[in-house]
Design an enzyme around this catalytic site. Structure first.
Site, PDB file in Angstrom:
ATOM      1  N   ALA A   1       0.718  -1.164   0.023  1.00  0.00           N
ATOM      2  CA  ALA A   1      -0.040  -0.013  -0.054  1.00  0.00           C
ATOM      3  C   ALA A   1       0.907   1.429   0.029  1.00  0.00           C
ATOM      4  CB  ALA A   1      -0.766   0.071   1.241  1.00  0.00           C
TER       5      ALA A   1
ATOM      6  N   GLY B   1       0.935  -5.153   1.159  1.00  0.00           N
ATOM      7  CA  GLY B   1      -0.368  -5.385  -0.037  1.00  0.00           C
ATOM      8  C   GLY B   1       0.173  -5.825  -1.315  1.00  0.00           C
TER       9      GLY B   1
HETATM   10  C1  3H9 Z   1       0.261  -2.026   3.356  1.00  0.00           C
HETATM   11  O1  3H9 Z   1       0.882  -2.712   2.452  1.00  0.00           O
HETATM   12  C2  3H9 Z   1      -0.905  -2.604   3.943  1.00  0.00           C
HETATM   13  C3  3H9 Z   1      -1.739  -3.439   3.389  1.00  0.00           C
HETATM   14  O2  3H9 Z   1      -1.807  -4.747   4.136  1.00  0.00           O
HETATM   15  C4  3H9 Z   1      -3.078  -3.022   3.187  1.00  0.00           C
HETATM   16  C5  3H9 Z   1      -4.081  -2.261   3.956  1.00  0.00           C
HETATM   17  C6  3H9 Z   1      -5.598  -2.170   3.622  1.00  0.00           C
HETATM   18  N1  3H9 Z   1       4.628   3.418  -0.043  1.00  0.00           N
HETATM   19  O3  3H9 Z   1      13.345   2.048   1.023  1.00  0.00           O
HETATM   20  P1  3H9 Z   1      13.711   2.719  -0.271  1.00  0.00           P
HETATM   21  C7  3H9 Z   1       9.232   5.102  -0.897  1.00  0.00           C
HETATM   22  S1  3H9 Z   1       1.419  -1.268   4.404  1.00  0.00           S
HETATM   23  C8  3H9 Z   1       5.016   4.741  -0.438  1.00  0.00           C
HETATM   24  O4  3H9 Z   1      14.968   3.601   0.036  1.00  0.00           O
HETATM   25  P2  3H9 Z   1      14.861   0.189  -1.338  1.00  0.00           P
HETATM   26  C9  3H9 Z   1      10.535   5.398   0.055  1.00  0.00           C
HETATM   27  O5  3H9 Z   1       9.983   6.237   0.886  1.00  0.00           O
HETATM   28  C10 3H9 Z   1       2.884  -1.249   3.216  1.00  0.00           C
HETATM   29  N2  3H9 Z   1       6.442   4.827  -0.642  1.00  0.00           N
HETATM   30  O6  3H9 Z   1      14.265   1.909  -1.284  1.00  0.00           O
HETATM   31  C11 3H9 Z   1      11.391   5.851  -0.818  1.00  0.00           C
HETATM   32  O7  3H9 Z   1      10.971   7.248  -1.005  1.00  0.00           O
HETATM   33  P3  3H9 Z   1      12.296   8.451  -1.279  1.00  0.00           P
HETATM   34  C12 3H9 Z   1       3.733  -2.301   3.471  1.00  0.00           C
HETATM   35  C13 3H9 Z   1       7.353   3.875  -0.379  1.00  0.00           C
HETATM   36  O8  3H9 Z   1      15.160  -0.177  -2.723  1.00  0.00           O
HETATM   37  C14 3H9 Z   1      11.563   5.101  -2.258  1.00  0.00           C
HETATM   38  O9  3H9 Z   1      10.257   4.431  -2.182  1.00  0.00           O
HETATM   39  N3  3H9 Z   1       5.140  -2.188   2.739  1.00  0.00           N
HETATM   40  C15 3H9 Z   1       6.760   2.612  -0.030  1.00  0.00           C
HETATM   41  O10 3H9 Z   1      15.904   0.210  -0.358  1.00  0.00           O
HETATM   42  C16 3H9 Z   1      12.577   4.106  -2.091  1.00  0.00           C
HETATM   43  O11 3H9 Z   1      12.444   3.347  -0.861  1.00  0.00           O
HETATM   44  C17 3H9 Z   1       6.023  -2.215   3.335  1.00  0.00           C
HETATM   45  O12 3H9 Z   1       6.162  -1.894   4.562  1.00  0.00           O
HETATM   46  C18 3H9 Z   1       5.426   2.343   0.240  1.00  0.00           C
HETATM   47  N4  3H9 Z   1       4.674   1.040   0.326  1.00  0.00           N
HETATM   48  O13 3H9 Z   1      13.857  -0.751  -0.637  1.00  0.00           O
HETATM   49  C19 3H9 Z   1       7.413  -1.856   2.425  1.00  0.00           C
HETATM   50  N5  3H9 Z   1       7.775   1.715  -0.155  1.00  0.00           N
HETATM   51  O14 3H9 Z   1      12.992   7.956  -2.280  1.00  0.00           O
HETATM   52  C20 3H9 Z   1       7.972  -0.738   2.558  1.00  0.00           C
HETATM   53  C21 3H9 Z   1       8.936   2.493  -0.458  1.00  0.00           C
HETATM   54  O15 3H9 Z   1      11.403   9.732  -1.537  1.00  0.00           O
HETATM   55  N6  3H9 Z   1       9.061  -0.671   1.644  1.00  0.00           N
HETATM   56  N7  3H9 Z   1       8.498   3.977  -0.447  1.00  0.00           N
HETATM   57  O16 3H9 Z   1      13.047   8.478   0.169  1.00  0.00           O
HETATM   58  C22 3H9 Z   1      10.397  -1.192   1.690  1.00  0.00           C
HETATM   59  O17 3H9 Z   1      10.542  -2.078   2.493  1.00  0.00           O
HETATM   60  C23 3H9 Z   1      11.279  -0.790   0.788  1.00  0.00           C
HETATM   61  O18 3H9 Z   1      11.177   0.449   0.239  1.00  0.00           O
HETATM   62  C24 3H9 Z   1      11.535  -1.763  -0.331  1.00  0.00           C
HETATM   63  C25 3H9 Z   1      12.699  -1.132  -1.415  1.00  0.00           C
HETATM   64  C26 3H9 Z   1      12.373  -2.809   0.051  1.00  0.00           C
HETATM   65  C27 3H9 Z   1      10.238  -1.928  -1.169  1.00  0.00           C
END
Ligand code: 3H9
Length: 720
Positions: free
Chosen positions: A61, A100
């Site tokens: 999400a 998500g």
């Molecule tokens: C969810 O899914 C709820 C559901 O169950 C349903 C509910 C109804 N959204 O980490 P990075 C941005 S909750 C928005 O440096 P990497 C991040 O802020 C979600 N933005 O890259 C950054 O922005 P900026 C569950 C996001 O390659 C940029 O992307 N999901 C999101 O080292 C790059 O990120 C998670 O918890 C997001 N979901 O790692 C996953 N994700 O460049 C969260 C990232 O402006 N994300 N951004 O600073 C991660 O763990 C890592 O970002 C990921 C990539 C492994 C994907």
């Protein structure tokens, strides 16, 4: 936001397009709804593949949407529609399928992952639970124990583990999308009856009650007051005890409680703050995006005590060549053994061969660092010794070598002034054990070049650290704020508290250890040595009659008195608590200390009063926060996020409370100010309790939320 094409004649290919992680924003959800409808309505399409652009399936999400007026189609019915489709839908997972994103994949009928992909339900680390059916589908697919583990820890699994658990059906080595399209063609005519996970019965383990009781106990212990892990267990329990639709209702209900909680806000703040600190900037205008780091192929560590050993391990684990220097032969031999042991254990834990062992060469001669790109000095915390080392390094190293110090409090500028090229000098303050702890403070002085800062920040990232760039001052950010916090804890003992009471209040707040247990662990002699160096320890203290004032400021000699008795904490088996034997870790209340404290109070005419947890928290935490505001005012930290990340990753501040500065905002800045004023009146001889002018200014400007503090700070700096 979701591109649709028909490939191989009969496969509808849906590509999520929302860089950088294809998060499920309102537009992406709308795109999925539209393209799925199109694919299902196209008679030429016999099966569907969903993938993400740029080698990443979906990061879940869109966290940025939380807390806004969420619009667009909701996730749950969108995923239901995919699962209910009468054509096979295959998820082609590259990069990451998280939150998500994985829930979307679980709604598909088949999942194919690239061998390098990572999958997980990390919602718990954002204060949430997987509320798009994740808590109901995953246990049905892989069983309750494995689902409990993934959902309550939020850990990411590799494609290999996902295959073993049954989360994915196949692993692809090359193009996952090609493999998925081929697979989709092969299953086009197959029945989907057995592929809809929501229709599976949830396996009910024989030890059902014990399993959930154990899981609940485990999360309560490790969560230190966080509510999301508990809700995750409750949601998975619903999967195991209720029909699917009722389970979904329970998931929704639990999510509603979490979604608006302060903890979810704090954890989501931490998520963005952790990323924000990598975008550092210095007061002179140098920034992360305009400063190019230099590659470090070979590094050196000088001094192989506890810190130096950990740093050598962390460097070697990046795969670079490391020269480890220790001038004392005996210490060098011991260090060699200890470092090899740490590397072997680390490799075993990760199922690797300890290749890093061969990356380290040892020497007792500082000349051995002549050709390295970067040196980290980690000798004993003594300015005279460090100065000598920096003079030697400046003479020995090739031109351009970055010289870093691991000092935890000493003046980095002064060390830089000992070298020919002060612009190459920065602090790299690691936290013990250095190969385990995630935090790194990168300390710049007025002369440090942006390239030196960029190089240290990048090296920290390579070592797996969360690096925060901070200015130079006594104790930098973390230890500077710790000083008034510890001081308050000592004063509370004088006024009537016990180490047990203070520690309990802080541990119930969420710290893994209270101030006194922590002091016993790290050694009381460390602070004693510093206080002696500062001329604070009075020579007459052995007689038990030291005064409690230094230059008009209140001072507690309690720590000095314990040190004089050889009570250095765990290592001597006695400190604020007692231990079974030296080195033992189980703290027990010490009757000796309690009577010593009573005698001490009597000797100084102090009358013990009743102190409650509230006062402990207010005195210890607000004074720490107040120092945080001073650090912002002084420009030592660029913003509140830097301080919060330092405290969460280096000092055990409970992440679900977002760090000290975020917490101050949650409590209310006006309340923090009022309580500080109250305590300052009661203790006029404690200058740390004097509210900082930045705090006053923020309150006067209506206590803006934490993300708007920088504007107020900027205005303050421009007026100075
Ligand atoms: C969810 O899914 C709820 C559901 O169950 C349903 C509910 C109804 N959204 O980490 P990075 C941005 S909750 C928005 O440096 P990497 C991040 O802020 C979600 N933005 O890259 C950054 O922005 P900026 C569950 C996001 O390659 C940029 O992307 N999901 C999101 O080292 C790059 O990120 C998670 O918890 C997001 N979901 O790692 C996953 N994700 O460049 C969260 C990232 O402006 N994300 N951004 O600073 C991660 O763990 C890592 O970002 C990921 C990539 C492994 C994907």
């Amino acid at each position: 936001m979701a591109q649709y094409t028909r490939v191989s004649g009969s496969v509808g290919l849906i590509t999520l397009q929302n860089p950088p992680v294809n998060a499920l924003s309102a537009a992406v959800r709308q795109g999925i709804v539209d393209t799925v409808k199109r694919a299902l309505g196209d008679p030429k399409v016999k099966s569907v593949v969903i993938c993400g652009q740029n080698g990443i399936f979906c990061g879940g999400a869109d966290i940025k949407e939380f807390g806004t007026n969420m619009s667009g189609p909701p996730l749950v019915p969108m995923i239901h529609a995919i699962e209910a489709a009468n054509k096979p839908v295959v998820a082609a997972i590259e990069g990451s399928a998280l939150g998500g994103g994985l829930e979307l994949a679980l709604g598909c009928h088949y999942r194919i992952a690239h061998s390098k992909a990572r999958l997980g339900l990390p919602e718990v680390s954002l204060g949430l639970l997987p509320a798009a059916g994740g808590t109901q589908r995953l246990p049905r697919l892989i069983g309750v124990p494995a689902a409990l583990d993934l959902i309550t820890t939020g850990r990411h699994v590799t494609a290999a583990e996902a295959l073993q658990l049954g989360v994915v059906d196949r692993v692809a080595e090359h193009s996952t999308v090609d493999a998925a399209v081929k697979f989709a063609l092969s299953v086009a005519a197959k029945s989907l009856d057995a592929r809809r996970i929501s229709t599976y019965p949830c396996p009910r383990p024989s030890d059902f009650d014990a399993l959930f009781e154990g899981a609940m106990q485990k999360v309560r212990q490790s969560a230190r007051g966080a509510i999301a892990p508990v809700a995750c267990v409750q949601a998975v329990r619903a999967a195991a005890t209720r029909p699917y639709l009722q389970g979904m209702e329970r998931e929704k209900e639990l999510m509603a409680t979490l979604f608006t909680s302060g903890q979810a806000r704090a954890l989501q703040y931490c998520f963005f703050a952790q990323r924000a600190v990598s975008k550092w900037n210095m007061p002179n205008g140098a920034r992360w995006d305009t400063s190019k780091p230099r590659p470090v192929h070979k590094a050196a560590v000088i001094g192989l005590g506890t810190m130096g050993r950990g740093i050598a391990v962390a460097l070697a684990q990046t795969g670079m060549s490391v020269v480890a220097v220790e001038t004392q032969e005996k210490q060098l031999m011991e260090a060699k053994q200890a470092v090899s042991g740490m590397l072997e254990r680390g490799a075993k834990r990760r199922g690797l061969t300890p290749a890093a062992l061969h990356k380290i060469s040892y020497s007792h001669d500082i000349q051995a660092v002549a050709d390295v790109d970067l040196v980290i000095e980690a000798v004993f915390e003594d300015m005279a010794l460090k100065k000598k080392v920096f003079q030697q390094l400046s003479a020995v190293c090739k031109p351009g070598t970055f010289l870093c110090t691991n000092t935890s409090a000493l003046d980095v500028d002064h060390l830089a002034s000992q070298t020919r090229n002060p612009e190459l000098v920065v602090g790299m303050h690691f936290f013990a054990p250095a190969h385990v702890m995630k935090l790194l403070e990168v300390v710049y002085g007025p002369q440090s070049s942006p390239q030196a800062v960029a190089t240290a920040m990048q090296l920290g990232k390579k070592m797996g650290k969360v690096s925060v760039a901070v200015g130079n001052c006594r104790g930098f950010v973390g230890n500077r704020m710790l000083k008034p916090y510890i001081e308050q804890a000592f004063f509370l003992l004088e006024e009537g508290a016990t180490p047990e009471l203070v520690d309990r209040a802080l541990e119930e707040f969420g710290f893994p250890m209270g101030v006194f247990r922590m002091s016993d662990l790290s050694g009381l002699d460390v602070g004693w040595r510093v206080r002696k160096g500062d001329g604070l320890v009075e020579s007459g203290s052995a007689s038990g009659q030291p005064t409690r004032l230094r230059e008009g400021r209140r001072y507690s000699p309690l720590g000095d008195l314990l040190c004089e008795q050889g009570r250095f904490g765990q290592k001597t088996g006695r400190g604020w608590y007692q231990y079974d034997k030296p080195g033992s870790r189980v703290a027990r209340s010490d009757p000796w200390f309690h009577s010593f404290l009573e005698e001490y109070r009597a000797r100084h005419g102090l009358v013990a009063r009743r102190i409650d947890h509230q006062e402990v928290l207010e005195r210890c935490l607000y004074v720490l926060i107040n120092e945080g505001f001073r650090i912002l005012e002084d420009g030592i930290a660029a913003g509140p996020e830097d301080i919060d990340i330092i405290y969460v990753f280096g000092y055990g501040w409970p992440r679900h409370r977002g760090g000290p500065m975020f917490y101050a905002g949650m409590v209310g800045l006006a309340t923090v100010l009022e309580r500080l004023e109250h305590y300052r009146q009661a203790h006029p001889d404690v200058p740390y309790l004097q509210p900082c002018s930045l705090l006053r200014r923020l309150v006067a400007s209506g206590s803006p939320p934490v993300h708007r503090w920088r504007e107020v700070i900027k205005k303050l700096h421009s007026q100075l």
